[in-house]
Design a protein around this motif. Structure first.
Motif, PDB file in Angstrom:
ATOM      1  N   SER A 184       0.818  -1.229   0.000  1.00 16.21           N
ATOM      2  CA  SER A 184       0.000   0.000   0.000  1.00 16.21           C
ATOM      3  C   SER A 184       0.843   1.266   0.000  1.00 16.21           C
ATOM      4  CB  SER A 184      -0.950   0.021   1.216  1.00 16.21           C
ATOM      5  OG  SER A 184      -1.749  -1.122   1.247  1.00 16.21           O
ATOM      6  N   ASN A 237     -12.200  -9.866  -3.100  1.00 14.33           N
ATOM      7  CA  ASN A 237     -11.897  -8.999  -1.955  1.00 14.33           C
ATOM      8  C   ASN A 237     -10.580  -9.407  -1.283  1.00 14.33           C
ATOM      9  OD1 ASN A 237     -13.120 -11.384  -0.971  1.00 14.33           O
ATOM     10  ND2 ASN A 237     -13.721 -10.376   0.925  1.00 14.33           N
ATOM     11  N   GLU A 238     -10.254 -10.703  -1.280  1.00 16.42           N
ATOM     12  CA  GLU A 238      -8.984 -11.155  -0.705  1.00 16.42           C
ATOM     13  C   GLU A 238      -7.807 -10.714  -1.573  1.00 16.42           C
ATOM     14  OE1 GLU A 238      -8.677 -15.243   0.272  1.00 16.42           O
ATOM     15  OE2 GLU A 238     -10.475 -15.268   1.533  1.00 16.42           O
ATOM     16  N   ALA A 240      -7.786  -8.078  -3.518  1.00 20.16           N
ATOM     17  CA  ALA A 240      -7.676  -6.625  -3.319  1.00 20.16           C
ATOM     18  C   ALA A 240      -6.903  -6.318  -2.045  1.00 20.16           C
ATOM     19  CB  ALA A 240      -9.069  -6.005  -3.271  1.00 20.16           C
ATOM     20  N   LYS A 241      -7.249  -6.999  -0.960  1.00 19.89           N
ATOM     21  CA  LYS A 241      -6.581  -6.764   0.321  1.00 19.89           C
ATOM     22  C   LYS A 241      -5.106  -7.150   0.246  1.00 19.89           C
ATOM     23  CE  LYS A 241      -6.889  -7.885   5.240  1.00 19.89           C
ATOM     24  NZ  LYS A 241      -7.639  -8.662   6.284  1.00 19.89           N
ATOM     25  N   ALA A 246      -7.587  -0.453  -0.440  1.00 19.11           N
ATOM     26  CA  ALA A 246      -8.377  -0.146   0.753  1.00 19.11           C
ATOM     27  C   ALA A 246      -9.708  -0.871   0.747  1.00 19.11           C
ATOM     28  CB  ALA A 246      -8.602   1.362   0.855  1.00 19.11           C
ATOM     29  N   SER A 247     -10.230  -1.175  -0.438  1.00 20.92           N
ATOM     30  CA  SER A 247     -11.512  -1.863  -0.526  1.00 20.92           C
ATOM     31  C   SER A 247     -11.595  -2.613  -1.849  1.00 20.92           C
ATOM     32  CB  SER A 247     -12.678  -0.873  -0.431  1.00 20.92           C
ATOM     33  OG  SER A 247     -12.718  -0.048  -1.592  1.00 20.92           O
ATOM     34  N   ALA A 248     -12.500  -3.599  -1.891  1.00 25.40           N
ATOM     35  CA  ALA A 248     -12.708  -4.351  -3.125  1.00 25.40           C
ATOM     36  C   ALA A 248     -13.278  -3.444  -4.216  1.00 25.40           C
ATOM     37  CB  ALA A 248     -13.646  -5.528  -2.867  1.00 25.40           C
ATOM     38  N   ALA A 249     -14.105  -2.476  -3.817  1.00 30.44           N
ATOM     39  CA  ALA A 249     -14.700  -1.557  -4.794  1.00 30.44           C
ATOM     40  C   ALA A 249     -13.619  -0.706  -5.471  1.00 30.44           C
ATOM     41  CB  ALA A 249     -15.725  -0.663  -4.109  1.00 30.44           C
ATOM     42  N   TYR A 250     -12.681  -0.214  -4.663  1.00 30.45           N
ATOM     43  CA  TYR A 250     -11.590   0.590  -5.226  1.00 30.45           C
ATOM     44  C   TYR A 250     -10.726  -0.266  -6.145  1.00 30.45           C
ATOM     45  CZ  TYR A 250      -7.380   3.483  -5.425  1.00 30.45           C
ATOM     46  OH  TYR A 250      -6.306   4.205  -5.858  1.00 30.45           O
ATOM     47  N   THR A 252     -11.712  -2.879  -7.845  1.00 29.12           N
ATOM     48  CA  THR A 252     -12.484  -3.140  -9.064  1.00 29.12           C
ATOM     49  C   THR A 252     -12.413  -1.963 -10.022  1.00 29.12           C
ATOM     50  OG1 THR A 252     -13.993  -4.677  -7.953  1.00 29.12           O
ATOM     51  CG2 THR A 252     -14.784  -3.628  -9.967  1.00 29.12           C
TER      52      THR A 252
END
Length: 271
Positions: A184, A237-238, A240-241, A246-250, A252
């Motif tokens: 990050s 989501n995993e 992405a993390k 910061a989030s799955a939406a971001y 995507t």
């Protein structure tokens, strides 16, 4: 060890020879996106020409070129319609037989060109064979290839372009990105670790490889995302993390901007 590293580690630690060429791999991201591997790679360009970014420095390549990529070294290769090349995965157990730094050889001697082609042909034949001892024979041919490479490098001066302060900084940034792209961190933090300003780092990256520091970082992250989506069944989501989003939406939104489709759609198309 993460699931991704486990899977990629198994794939990366086996002697393997594959073709690279226009249409061979299906998508440009498979060759052009910045990536690195857990074990070394040797690229043999048989015909055609293009550009390759290797350890932060972009160079042109042509026929009868050999490009050695050490383990953990970021690279990306532009492959045009006339290019045909092969990429050899070298097991980590054989890494000591190869250089510690990237090497770009341009073979101009016809005898050396024929010798190289013969070694590659014999290695490929053994890898494709089902005869007794074919795997061991392929490893012996890979060993002969390392001797050939060492002899071709013997007495060659260091590549002048890699000795400049700009090339050294770009290489250091490339190495840092490879080690930290899951953490990050932005360009500002990475530049601080290198002791330079983000503006200076971006200027240098554009000079040495024609892309910004941010583009290099994002390219590496999204290549890893594609590999995880293609080769694992981990939830989005995993992934992405694990890649520092910061989030799955971001994730995507970012992935769709880079790939032109959502992570789920990419996974279906790559399956």
């Amino acid at each position: 060890m993460t699931l991704a590293k486990t899977i990629l580690g198994v794939q990366d630690n086996r002697l393997d020879l594959r073709a690279i060429g226009h249409g061979v791999n299906g998508s440009r991201w498979r060759t052009e996106a910045m990536r690195a591997h857990a074990s070394p790679r040797l690229i043999f360009v048989a015909k055609g020409q293009g550009r390759i970014t290797l350890a932060g420095l972009t160079s042109g390549y042509g026929p009868n070129n050999l490009l050695f990529v050490p383990a953990g070294t970021m690279y990306g290769m532009e492959v045009g319609k006339t290019v045909y090349a092969q990429i050899l995965t070298l097991p980590l157990a054989m890494a000591d037989e190869w250089p510690e730094e990237p090497v770009h050889l341009r073979l101009r001697d016809v005898v050396a060109q024929k010798e190289l082609a013969q070694i590659f042909d014999q290695l490929e034949a053994e890898l494709r064979s089902d005869r007794t001892g074919h795997t061991r024979a392929a490893h012996y041919h890979a060993g002969l290839l390392s001797v050939f490479f060492e002899r071709q490098c013997d007495g060659l001066p260091a590549e002048d372009r890699r000795q400049t302060s700009q090339a050294r900084l770009s290489a250091a940034y490339s190495d840092l990105v490879e080690r930290r792209f899951r953490n990050s961190l932005g360009v500002s933090e990475l530049a601080a670790e290198l002791g330079v300003t983000p503006t200076h780092l971006t200027r240098v990256c554009k000079q040495t490889c024609g892309r910004s520091a941010l583009a290099i970082l994002n390219d590496r992250i999204h290549y890893e995302a594609r590999i995880l989506l293609r080769d694992t069944r981990r939830p989005v989501n995993e992934i992405a993390k694990g890649l520092g989003f910061a989030s799955a939406a971001y994730f995507t939104r970012s992935f769709q901007a880079a790939a032109g489709m959502t992570p789920s759609a990419f996974r279906k198309s790559a399956g």
